[in-house]
Design an enzyme around this catalytic site. Structure first.
Site, PDB file in Angstrom:
ATOM      1  N   LYS A   3       0.889  -1.177   0.000  1.00 18.35           N
ATOM      2  CA  LYS A   3       0.000   0.000   0.000  1.00 18.35           C
ATOM      3  C   LYS A   3       0.923   1.222   0.000  1.00 18.35           C
ATOM      4  CE  LYS A   3      -1.796   3.134   1.864  1.00 18.35           C
ATOM      5  NZ  LYS A   3      -1.637   4.530   1.336  1.00 18.35           N
ATOM      6  N   GLU A  63       9.082  17.178  14.047  1.00 14.93           N
ATOM      7  CA  GLU A  63       9.575  16.996  12.679  1.00 14.93           C
ATOM      8  C   GLU A  63       8.831  17.930  11.734  1.00 14.93           C
ATOM      9  OE1 GLU A  63       8.611  13.354  10.494  1.00 14.93           O
ATOM     10  OE2 GLU A  63      10.749  13.142  10.093  1.00 14.93           O
ATOM     11  N   CYS A  87      13.815  11.328   6.378  1.00 11.03           N
ATOM     12  CA  CYS A  87      13.744  11.001   7.813  1.00 11.03           C
ATOM     13  C   CYS A  87      15.123  11.155   8.450  1.00 11.03           C
ATOM     14  CB  CYS A  87      13.237   9.574   7.974  1.00 11.03           C
ATOM     15  SG  CYS A  87      14.144   8.410   6.962  1.00 11.03           S
ATOM     16  N   GLY A 144       6.664   5.850   7.860  1.00 13.27           N
ATOM     17  CA  GLY A 144       5.825   7.048   7.773  1.00 13.27           C
ATOM     18  C   GLY A 144       5.928   7.847   9.051  1.00 13.27           C
ATOM     19  N   SER A 145       4.869   8.575   9.358  1.00 12.39           N
ATOM     20  CA  SER A 145       4.907   9.476  10.507  1.00 12.39           C
ATOM     21  C   SER A 145       4.610   8.728  11.814  1.00 12.39           C
ATOM     22  CB  SER A 145       3.907  10.608  10.297  1.00 12.39           C
ATOM     23  OG  SER A 145       2.618  10.054  10.145  1.00 12.39           O
ATOM     24  N   GLU A 188       9.151   2.406  10.962  1.00 11.53           N
ATOM     25  CA  GLU A 188      10.244   3.371  10.756  1.00 11.53           C
ATOM     26  C   GLU A 188       9.592   4.728  10.606  1.00 11.53           C
ATOM     27  OE1 GLU A 188      13.264   2.878  11.153  1.00 11.53           O
ATOM     28  OE2 GLU A 188      13.405   0.697  11.015  1.00 11.53           O
ATOM     29  N   GLY A 231       2.087   5.591  12.675  1.00 13.06           N
ATOM     30  CA  GLY A 231       2.779   4.379  13.135  1.00 13.06           C
ATOM     31  C   GLY A 231       2.155   3.835  14.414  1.00 13.06           C
ATOM     32  N   GLN A 267       2.179  20.175   2.486  1.00 13.79           N
ATOM     33  CA  GLN A 267       3.516  20.152   3.085  1.00 13.79           C
ATOM     34  C   GLN A 267       4.145  21.550   3.043  1.00 13.79           C
ATOM     35  OE1 GLN A 267       5.155  17.368   4.610  1.00 13.79           O
ATOM     36  NE2 GLN A 267       6.489  19.031   5.278  1.00 13.79           N
TER      37      GLN A 267
HETATM   38  P1  NAD Z   1       2.286   9.214   6.685  1.00 17.42           P
HETATM   39  O1  NAD Z   1       2.414   8.623   8.037  1.00 17.42           O
HETATM   40  O2  NAD Z   1       1.297  10.308   6.478  1.00 17.42           O
HETATM   41  O3  NAD Z   1       1.886   8.089   5.622  1.00 17.42           O
HETATM   42  C1  NAD Z   1       2.673   6.933   5.467  1.00 17.42           C
HETATM   43  C2  NAD Z   1       1.819   5.846   4.864  1.00 17.42           C
HETATM   44  O4  NAD Z   1       0.811   5.470   5.807  1.00 17.42           O
HETATM   45  C3  NAD Z   1       1.079   6.246   3.591  1.00 17.42           C
HETATM   46  O5  NAD Z   1       1.066   5.170   2.693  1.00 17.42           O
HETATM   47  C4  NAD Z   1      -0.316   6.528   4.115  1.00 17.42           C
HETATM   48  O6  NAD Z   1      -1.321   6.391   3.127  1.00 17.42           O
HETATM   49  C5  NAD Z   1      -0.449   5.468   5.174  1.00 17.42           C
HETATM   50  N1  NAD Z   1      -1.494   5.727   6.178  1.00 17.42           N
HETATM   51  C6  NAD Z   1      -2.035   6.924   6.528  1.00 17.42           C
HETATM   52  N2  NAD Z   1      -2.982   6.741   7.477  1.00 17.42           N
HETATM   53  C7  NAD Z   1      -3.033   5.423   7.735  1.00 17.42           C
HETATM   54  C8  NAD Z   1      -3.807   4.620   8.627  1.00 17.42           C
HETATM   55  N3  NAD Z   1      -4.710   5.162   9.444  1.00 17.42           N
HETATM   56  N4  NAD Z   1      -3.608   3.286   8.638  1.00 17.42           N
HETATM   57  C9  NAD Z   1      -2.679   2.723   7.819  1.00 17.42           C
HETATM   58  N5  NAD Z   1      -1.924   3.440   6.952  1.00 17.42           N
HETATM   59  C10 NAD Z   1      -2.093   4.769   6.910  1.00 17.42           C
HETATM   60  O7  NAD Z   1       3.763   9.649   6.245  1.00 17.42           O
HETATM   61  P2  NAD Z   1       4.207  10.405   4.921  1.00 17.42           P
HETATM   62  O8  NAD Z   1       3.751  11.828   5.032  1.00 17.42           O
HETATM   63  O9  NAD Z   1       3.820   9.623   3.710  1.00 17.42           O
HETATM   64  O10 NAD Z   1       5.805  10.311   5.026  1.00 17.42           O
HETATM   65  C11 NAD Z   1       6.554  11.174   5.784  1.00 17.42           C
HETATM   66  C12 NAD Z   1       6.956  10.529   7.096  1.00 17.42           C
HETATM   67  O11 NAD Z   1       7.677   9.322   6.835  1.00 17.42           O
HETATM   68  C13 NAD Z   1       7.907  11.385   7.903  1.00 17.42           C
HETATM   69  O12 NAD Z   1       7.531  11.371   9.247  1.00 17.42           O
HETATM   70  C14 NAD Z   1       9.248  10.702   7.715  1.00 17.42           C
HETATM   71  O13 NAD Z   1      10.172  10.950   8.731  1.00 17.42           O
HETATM   72  C15 NAD Z   1       8.856   9.280   7.642  1.00 17.42           C
HETATM   73  N6  NAD Z   1       9.906   8.469   7.008  1.00 17.42           N
HETATM   74  C16 NAD Z   1      10.653   7.643   7.805  1.00 17.42           C
HETATM   75  C17 NAD Z   1      11.663   6.863   7.254  1.00 17.42           C
HETATM   76  C18 NAD Z   1      12.464   5.946   8.112  1.00 17.42           C
HETATM   77  O14 NAD Z   1      13.050   5.006   7.571  1.00 17.42           O
HETATM   78  N7  NAD Z   1      12.531   6.144   9.421  1.00 17.42           N
HETATM   79  C19 NAD Z   1      11.900   6.919   5.870  1.00 17.42           C
HETATM   80  C20 NAD Z   1      11.126   7.761   5.091  1.00 17.42           C
HETATM   81  C21 NAD Z   1      10.115   8.528   5.682  1.00 17.42           C
END
Ligand code: NAD
Length: 481
Positions: A174, A382, A283, A227-228, A249, A232, A330
């Site tokens: 996804k 962040e 990140c 993701g965020s 992550e 998470g 953003q």
């Molecule tokens: P996000 O958390 O908004 O979304 C990440 C993913 O989760 C997307 O595919 C989104 O559709 C999905 N999602 C959203 N709501 C959900 C839910 N309720 N249930 C399940 N899935 C859901 O993050 P983003 O804005 O896409 O990415 C930016 C974030 O990712 C930043 O916080 C960044 O630090 C982090 N990031 C971390 C790493 C790492 O390896 N630590 C790498 C890249 C990005």
């Protein structure tokens, strides 16, 4: 401009979506990369069912066949890195060279884990009971759900899909709604790789709808999410209801320490790279620049001068170093944090403008704040944009304490010519990855990657450590006749 409709990939078939959303180029909002699925909970259920059905045969498949599939995917990604890198840059906004580099790196993940297929060894132990033998083996988990962010559309997917498949799991991907084209292109390659139907599925849609359905499904054995932090946490809460394995992550507030004895030009170069490349949307970005008082003024002056030379522009234009921010939301978040920094008393050294360029995109010049302190929201939360804040400190001990005073802990760096300080920092930094005289961003693919505190949860990703998440251990006792 494209109106092409891109379906989901479920059980080996391209399945038309009932609803679609446009994928817009952040460097040029008049350019659409086509229509992509806005999938439903039923689509996600169908994908999970297909992955579950495919698992028994796929998990028992021959190692050479499995390796050949991973090699095929890796080969094609590398062979088509220019074309797919352009697609990636067009949809995400990172400069072309970074887009091409990301696709090539993604191919390397498949090659690396292709080789790992043939390195699946167990352990042997003698029992405490004489005559009894013990074998410790690893097995695939089952259905792995993969949820990815928008900032590394191909690489994050690759570093999760490759080990998941290598160890015999079936997968449902996804991807982030903002960058479905790269996931779709990767899926198109996977669809021709010889992988049995159902072993890999793509469901493109909203996180709160299909991502949430994946996290709540009792048929998903493990979820790997990047993701965020807030999302998470929510995914972990949902997954634990089914005792599904979770790997998260998430975000960070990475610190780069600049000590009085640093090579100042190298420090500026690493700070610019870590804070602003990828438009700060990493990140691993260096968003806190912790600078010792003796070098502080010169560092800020040189940093500011170097920032003047950075070329902000369309991701696809030759010479662009800083592409646009990924979308309007953003951009607004970045500008909001600029205001918060000013309200809290940080001093804007330069940047944070929204220039008008030849194409209509979400452009912003990199911003540097000085006179900030570690209690300010801009140093605790962040931002995920090209905004960095300088925190002045008196000595190394204070720099170390400030760097560790964070809810996050993904990467941390130190610029110093002192072996003693570098060695101390490696030992005492509370982060998952430590860089000495290198940018905080930029990691290798054959070694573990992950952080501490709110940055990561669960086993490390990448390298040989990936098997900790993607396999489950079995202990077999036997007494030969
Ligand atoms: P996000 O958390 O908004 O979304 C990440 C993913 O989760 C997307 O595919 C989104 O559709 C999905 N999602 C959203 N709501 C959900 C839910 N309720 N249930 C399940 N899935 C859901 O993050 P983003 O804005 O896409 O990415 C930016 C974030 O990712 C930043 O916080 C960044 O630090 C982090 N990031 C971390 C790493 C790492 O390896 N630590 C790498 C890249 C990005």
């Amino acid at each position: 401009m494209s109106d092409k409709i891109h379906p989901n990939f479920i059980d080996g078939e391209w399945v038309e979506a009932k609803a679609t959303i446009a994928n817009v180029n952040p460097s040029d909002t008049s350019d659409s990369l086509g229509q992509f699925s806005s999938a439903t909970v039923d689509d996600m259920s169908a994908a999970i069912t297909a992955a579950k059905a495919a698992f028994p045969a796929w998990s028992q498949s021959g190692l050479e066949a499995r390796k050949a599939i991973l090699d095929f995917i890796g080969d094609e990604l590398i062979a088509r890195k220019e074309e797919l890198g352009r697609l990636l840059s067009r949809e995400e906004g990172k400069p072309l060279a970074e887009g091409i580099g990301e696709v090539a790196r993604s191919g390397q993940f498949f090659h690396y884990f292709g080789a790992e297929v043939l390195r699946q060894m167990g352990e042997f132990a003698s029992s405490v009971r004489p005559g009894v033998d013990i074998e410790v083996s690893r097995e695939a988990l089952g259905v792995v759900g993969i949820i990815t962010p928008w900032n590394f559309p191909t690489a994050v997917a690759a570093w999760k899909i490759a080990p998941a498949l290598a160890f015999g799991n079936s997968v449902v991907l996804k991807p982030a709604e903002l960058v479905p084209a790269s996931a779709w292109a990767l899926t198109e390659i996977i669809s021709r790789s010889g992988l049995p139907k159902g072993a890999f599925n793509l469901v493109v849609g909203s996180g709160s709808v299909v991502g949430d359905a994946m996290a709540r499904s009792a048929d998903v054995d493990a979820i790997s999410f990047t993701g965020s932090v807030n999302i998470g946490r929510q995914i972990a809460r949902n997954a634990i209801e089914n005792m599904s394995r979770v790997q998260l992550e998430m975000g960070s507030k990475n610190a780069l320490l600049v000590m009085d004895d640093a090579d100042i030009d190298l420090a500026v170069q690493c700070a610019i790279n870590g804070a602003y490349f990828g438009t700060g949307q990493k990140c691993t970005a260096s968003s806190r620049l912790i600078v010792q008082s003796g070098i502080h003024d010169e560092f800020v002056a040189k940093m500011s001068a170097a920032m003047n030379d950075l070329k902000v522009g369309n991701a696809l234009t030759a010479g662009t170093q800083i592409g646009p921010v990924v979308d309007q939301r953003q951009l607004e978040q970045n500008l909001r944090y600029m205001q918060i920094a000013a309200d809290e008393g940080a001093e804007l050294v330069q940047g944070g403008d929204t220039p008008t360029l030849d194409t209509d995109g979400y452009y912003m010049t990199p911003a540097l704040f000085a006179a900030s302190n570690n209690a300010m929201r801009v140093n605790r939360e962040e931002i995920f944009g090209p905004v960095a804040c300088v925190i002045k400190v008196d000595d190394y001990d204070e720099a170390l304490a400030v760097s560790n005073d964070s809810d996050f802990g993904l990467t941390a760096g130190i610029m110093t010519t002192s072996l003693k300080q570098a060695a101390h920092f490696k030992r005492h930094s509370k982060s998952g990855c430590v860089m000495v005289n290198l940018p905080t961003a930029g990691t290798d693919y054959h070694v573990p990657f992950g952080g501490r505190k709110s940055s990561s949860y669960g086993p490390r990703e990448q390298g040989q450590y990936a098997k900790e998440f993607y396999t489950i251990v079995k202990t077999n006792y036997s007494q030969p006749y």
